[in-house]
Design an enzyme around this catalytic site. Sequence first.
Site, PDB file in Angstrom:
ATOM      1  N   GLU A   7      -2.822  -3.193   3.397  1.00 18.46           N
ATOM      2  CA  GLU A   7      -2.696  -4.639   3.691  1.00 18.46           C
ATOM      3  C   GLU A   7      -2.158  -4.878   5.098  1.00 18.46           C
ATOM      4  O   GLU A   7      -1.618  -3.964   5.730  1.00 18.46           O
ATOM      5  CB  GLU A   7      -1.798  -5.327   2.658  1.00 18.46           C
ATOM      6  CG  GLU A   7      -0.355  -4.844   2.671  1.00 18.46           C
ATOM      7  CD  GLU A   7       0.616  -5.868   2.091  1.00 18.46           C
ATOM      8  OE1 GLU A   7       0.642  -7.015   2.583  1.00 18.46           O
ATOM      9  OE2 GLU A   7       1.354  -5.514   1.149  1.00 18.46           O
ATOM     10  N   LYS A  65      10.374  -5.756  -5.880  1.00 14.99           N
ATOM     11  CA  LYS A  65      11.768  -5.842  -5.406  1.00 14.99           C
ATOM     12  C   LYS A  65      12.614  -6.744  -6.280  1.00 14.99           C
ATOM     13  O   LYS A  65      12.101  -7.673  -6.900  1.00 14.99           O
ATOM     14  CB  LYS A  65      11.790  -6.515  -4.036  1.00 14.99           C
ATOM     15  CG  LYS A  65      11.474  -5.639  -2.890  1.00 14.99           C
ATOM     16  CD  LYS A  65      11.931  -6.321  -1.617  1.00 14.99           C
ATOM     17  CE  LYS A  65      11.569  -5.464  -0.426  1.00 14.99           C
ATOM     18  NZ  LYS A  65      10.213  -5.676   0.025  1.00 14.99           N
TER      19      LYS A  65
END
Length: 303
Positions: free
Chosen positions: A25, A160
């Site tokens: 990405e 996360k």
Amino acid sequence: MNKYLSISPEVEEALRNHQPVVALESTIISHGMPYPQNVETALRVEQTIRDHGAVPATIAIIGGRLKAGCTPEEIEYLGKKGPAVTKASRRDLPVLIARGEDGATTVTTTMIIAAMAGIQVFATGGIGGVHHHAQQTFDISADLEELAQTPVMVICAGPKGILDLGLTLEYLETKGVPVIGYQTDELPAFYTRHSGFEVDYRLDTPQELAAAFRAKQALGLRGGMLVNNPIPEEYSMPADVINFAINMALREAEEKGVHGKQCTPFLLERVKDITGGDSLAANIQLVLNNARLAAMTAAAMCV
Ligand code: PSU
Ligand code: MN
């Protein structure tokens, strides 16, 4: 082929010859890390993929073209422009393309473009998910919807703690996305190897990952697969250090009323600053670790 898609000659040749290709990405370059570490890391990740026998395809939108395979010059351009490049999710594609603009691809748009090009494996750092208090804010990343519908294996280091991990897992379950732990039963949480949550399945080799993905495809089940590869022990951060930084960043975001597409980049930037750059070093190592596994898995997919 889609008329807006440009596949680089190297990636095109590899795909034509059924050789392993790994998508990468570009939001991690423009919004995820500062310049010049972002460009250095992006090029190191590409080299790691080559060293493990696959061809890297960094994905981005440049001048209204969907690029599967960026040149080092294009990576430098995106890295230097940084957050001035539009963070492009699914809803941004129509206008960006029609206007001939640039866009950094998130997990969502990288999956879309990878699938268009015929690339099945994608390595990144972390995915977007369900944010804390999403019950009120409705802040749920489009990445989860893309995993539900686009056939690409996403290899990450786990979501996360800036996200609500429990709700993220619930959402993925509802959407039928297999959540795999690579050599672990526990969901890793990006900077640390531990989250206290279990994955759906533990798989231990690239061959097992490839076999599960192949079976999903053969069954005609829509969507991708989320592979969670824990950060190597030697680079993982102490839980109290990272949790302190995450909690402080979350409080600041709430006080400032940060919302929408700014939310994730704001939190990532603050966590990095609060940890005095330690989190950046961990971030770089886990991406390299994911690149290695992705290259080996792409190779296993080709046999
Ligand atoms: N999480 C990270 N690092 C990142 C991102 C998320 O740990 O770089 C980036 C990815 O590009 C991801 C995007 O697809 O943020 C998700 O943004 P949002 O939460 O606005 O959907
Ligand atoms: Mn969001």
